[in-house]
Design a protein around this motif. Structure first.
Motif, PDB file in Angstrom:
ATOM      1  N   PHE A 106      58.791  30.932  64.789  1.00 17.63           N
ATOM      2  CA  PHE A 106      58.837  30.353  66.132  1.00 17.63           C
ATOM      3  C   PHE A 106      59.892  31.116  66.915  1.00 17.63           C
ATOM      4  CE2 PHE A 106      57.425  27.016  63.290  1.00 17.63           C
ATOM      5  CZ  PHE A 106      56.252  26.611  63.908  1.00 17.63           C
ATOM      6  N   ILE A 107      59.495  31.639  68.079  1.00 17.06           N
ATOM      7  CA  ILE A 107      60.401  32.472  68.869  1.00 17.06           C
ATOM      8  C   ILE A 107      60.418  32.008  70.317  1.00 17.06           C
ATOM      9  CG2 ILE A 107      60.126  34.494  67.385  1.00 17.06           C
ATOM     10  CD1 ILE A 107      58.181  35.624  69.445  1.00 17.06           C
ATOM     11  N   THR A 108      61.503  32.311  71.017  1.00 13.40           N
ATOM     12  CA  THR A 108      61.622  32.054  72.456  1.00 13.40           C
ATOM     13  C   THR A 108      62.173  33.320  73.118  1.00 13.40           C
ATOM     14  OG1 THR A 108      63.805  31.112  72.158  1.00 13.40           O
ATOM     15  CG2 THR A 108      61.978  29.572  72.215  1.00 13.40           C
ATOM     16  N   PRO A 109      61.318  34.325  73.325  1.00 16.42           N
ATOM     17  CA  PRO A 109      61.788  35.601  73.866  1.00 16.42           C
ATOM     18  C   PRO A 109      62.331  35.498  75.292  1.00 16.42           C
ATOM     19  CG  PRO A 109      59.606  35.838  72.912  1.00 16.42           C
ATOM     20  CD  PRO A 109      59.911  34.386  72.966  1.00 16.42           C
ATOM     21  N   TYR A 110      63.403  36.215  75.520  1.00 19.17           N
ATOM     22  CA  TYR A 110      64.014  36.346  76.842  1.00 19.17           C
ATOM     23  C   TYR A 110      63.810  37.788  77.287  1.00 19.17           C
ATOM     24  CZ  TYR A 110      67.647  36.983  80.335  1.00 19.17           C
ATOM     25  OH  TYR A 110      68.315  37.304  81.485  1.00 19.17           O
ATOM     26  N   TYR A 111      63.189  37.983  78.458  1.00 24.29           N
ATOM     27  CA  TYR A 111      62.834  39.318  78.949  1.00 24.29           C
ATOM     28  C   TYR A 111      63.729  39.833  80.067  1.00 24.29           C
ATOM     29  CZ  TYR A 111      58.490  38.627  76.398  1.00 24.29           C
ATOM     30  OH  TYR A 111      57.569  38.407  75.412  1.00 24.29           O
ATOM     31  N   GLY A 112      64.711  39.088  80.476  1.00 23.67           N
ATOM     32  CA  GLY A 112      65.552  39.507  81.597  1.00 23.67           C
ATOM     33  C   GLY A 112      65.193  38.727  82.848  1.00 23.67           C
ATOM     34  N   PHE A 113      65.331  39.356  84.000  1.00 26.03           N
ATOM     35  CA  PHE A 113      65.085  38.693  85.282  1.00 26.03           C
ATOM     36  C   PHE A 113      63.891  39.326  85.987  1.00 26.03           C
ATOM     37  CE2 PHE A 113      69.489  37.792  84.381  1.00 26.03           C
ATOM     38  CZ  PHE A 113      69.596  36.463  84.728  1.00 26.03           C
ATOM     39  N   ASP A 114      63.170  38.510  86.765  1.00 24.19           N
ATOM     40  CA  ASP A 114      62.047  39.023  87.544  1.00 24.19           C
ATOM     41  C   ASP A 114      62.533  39.487  88.918  1.00 24.19           C
ATOM     42  OD1 ASP A 114      62.484  36.670  88.926  1.00 24.19           O
ATOM     43  OD2 ASP A 114      60.533  35.792  88.492  1.00 24.19           O
ATOM     44  N   ALA A 115      61.595  39.830  89.801  1.00 24.82           N
ATOM     45  CA  ALA A 115      61.936  40.340  91.137  1.00 24.82           C
ATOM     46  C   ALA A 115      62.635  39.304  92.003  1.00 24.82           C
ATOM     47  CB  ALA A 115      60.676  40.832  91.838  1.00 24.82           C
ATOM     48  N   HIS A 116      62.432  38.013  91.712  1.00 24.18           N
ATOM     49  CA  HIS A 116      63.063  36.931  92.482  1.00 24.18           C
ATOM     50  C   HIS A 116      64.355  36.450  91.834  1.00 24.18           C
ATOM     51  CE1 HIS A 116      59.462  36.886  94.873  1.00 24.18           C
ATOM     52  NE2 HIS A 116      58.739  36.760  93.767  1.00 24.18           N
ATOM     53  N   ASN A 117      64.881  37.229  90.889  1.00 22.62           N
ATOM     54  CA  ASN A 117      66.135  36.937  90.201  1.00 22.62           C
ATOM     55  C   ASN A 117      66.075  35.663  89.359  1.00 22.62           C
ATOM     56  OD1 ASN A 117      68.564  38.037  89.529  1.00 22.62           O
ATOM     57  ND2 ASN A 117      69.699  37.069  91.205  1.00 22.62           N
ATOM     58  N   ASN A 118      64.906  35.347  88.832  1.00 20.58           N
ATOM     59  CA  ASN A 118      64.734  34.210  87.928  1.00 20.58           C
ATOM     60  C   ASN A 118      64.638  34.723  86.493  1.00 20.58           C
ATOM     61  OD1 ASN A 118      64.543  32.370  90.073  1.00 20.58           O
ATOM     62  ND2 ASN A 118      62.370  32.848  90.335  1.00 20.58           N
ATOM     63  N   PRO A 119      65.278  34.048  85.544  1.00 22.31           N
ATOM     64  CA  PRO A 119      65.174  34.494  84.151  1.00 22.31           C
ATOM     65  C   PRO A 119      63.750  34.293  83.625  1.00 22.31           C
ATOM     66  CG  PRO A 119      66.366  32.433  84.272  1.00 22.31           C
ATOM     67  CD  PRO A 119      66.138  32.867  85.674  1.00 22.31           C
ATOM     68  N   ILE A 120      63.308  35.211  82.780  1.00 27.99           N
ATOM     69  CA  ILE A 120      61.960  35.142  82.214  1.00 27.99           C
ATOM     70  C   ILE A 120      62.077  34.733  80.746  1.00 27.99           C
ATOM     71  CG2 ILE A 120      59.840  36.398  81.738  1.00 27.99           C
ATOM     72  CD1 ILE A 120      60.752  38.425  83.881  1.00 27.99           C
ATOM     73  N   TRP A 121      61.608  33.534  80.431  1.00 24.97           N
ATOM     74  CA  TRP A 121      61.567  33.013  79.069  1.00 24.97           C
ATOM     75  C   TRP A 121      60.127  32.682  78.723  1.00 24.97           C
ATOM     76  CZ3 TRP A 121      65.546  32.529  75.638  1.00 24.97           C
ATOM     77  CH2 TRP A 121      66.846  32.620  76.131  1.00 24.97           C
ATOM     78  N   THR A 122      59.743  32.919  77.485  1.00 25.28           N
ATOM     79  CA  THR A 122      58.455  32.468  76.982  1.00 25.28           C
ATOM     80  C   THR A 122      58.692  31.805  75.629  1.00 25.28           C
ATOM     81  OG1 THR A 122      58.019  34.602  75.946  1.00 25.28           O
ATOM     82  CG2 THR A 122      57.131  34.274  78.157  1.00 25.28           C
ATOM     83  N   PHE A 123      57.717  31.071  75.159  1.00 24.57           N
ATOM     84  CA  PHE A 123      57.802  30.406  73.867  1.00 24.57           C
ATOM     85  C   PHE A 123      56.583  30.808  73.059  1.00 24.57           C
ATOM     86  CE2 PHE A 123      59.999  27.862  76.982  1.00 24.57           C
ATOM     87  CZ  PHE A 123      61.212  27.666  76.363  1.00 24.57           C
ATOM     88  N   GLY A 124      56.785  31.115  71.773  1.00 21.06           N
ATOM     89  CA  GLY A 124      55.644  31.595  71.020  1.00 21.06           C
ATOM     90  C   GLY A 124      55.732  31.380  69.528  1.00 21.06           C
ATOM     91  N   VAL A 125      54.635  31.783  68.889  1.00 21.11           N
ATOM     92  CA  VAL A 125      54.481  31.669  67.438  1.00 21.11           C
ATOM     93  C   VAL A 125      54.062  33.031  66.916  1.00 21.11           C
ATOM     94  CG1 VAL A 125      53.176  30.556  65.603  1.00 21.11           C
ATOM     95  CG2 VAL A 125      53.775  29.269  67.635  1.00 21.11           C
ATOM     96  N   GLY A 126      54.584  33.386  65.753  1.00 22.55           N
ATOM     97  CA  GLY A 126      54.231  34.658  65.152  1.00 22.55           C
ATOM     98  C   GLY A 126      54.026  34.533  63.662  1.00 22.55           C
TER      99      GLY A 126
END
Length: 130
Positions: A106-126
């Protein structure tokens, strides 16, 4: 000149002979190793993660984990990913906490910030293959 060359060769051969006769020094300090319940390495895994209006296809990268038991581990890792947002795909490196049970991750990857300066988080399974 010839006398200096012969003298230098004699000194060099004496030094080499002396060095070959000396016993090899042994290291008296014990080697430092990681504790048995900590593991570091590359994960052979494939995961899918989903967030608000985006998703990522993640593959295993370097990780550091603490083993609570043979099957249960918790840690942090970096995942090279194909990140898809607003219909556009781009390669990104994600950093994520990991909770692993047997081969399921179970992972919750953090990708940095988008163009609107919002953090990008996703939740997933591997799934970890090895």
């Amino acid at each position: 000149m010839k006398k200096y060359v012969i003298t230098a060769l004699l000194i060099f051969s004496a030094v080499v002979t002396y060095a070959q006769q000396q016993p090899a020094t042994t290291d008296t300090e014990p080697k430092k190793t990681m504790p048995k319940n900590v593991e570091a390495g590359f994960d052979g895994m494939l995961a899918i993660s989903y967030g608000s209006k985006s998703f990522g296809i993640n593959v295993g990268g370097p990780s550091l984990k603490y083993k609570f038991s043979k099957k249960f581990k918790v840690g942090v890792g970096a995942f090279p990913s194909l990140f898809v947002a607003r219909g556009k795909a781009a390669p990104k490196l994600a950093v994520s906490p990991i909770v692993e049970y047997s081969h399921l991750m179970f992972i919750t990857p953090y990708y940095g910030f988008d163009a609107h300066n919002n953090p990008i988080w996703t939740f997933g399974v591997g799934y970890r293959f090895f």
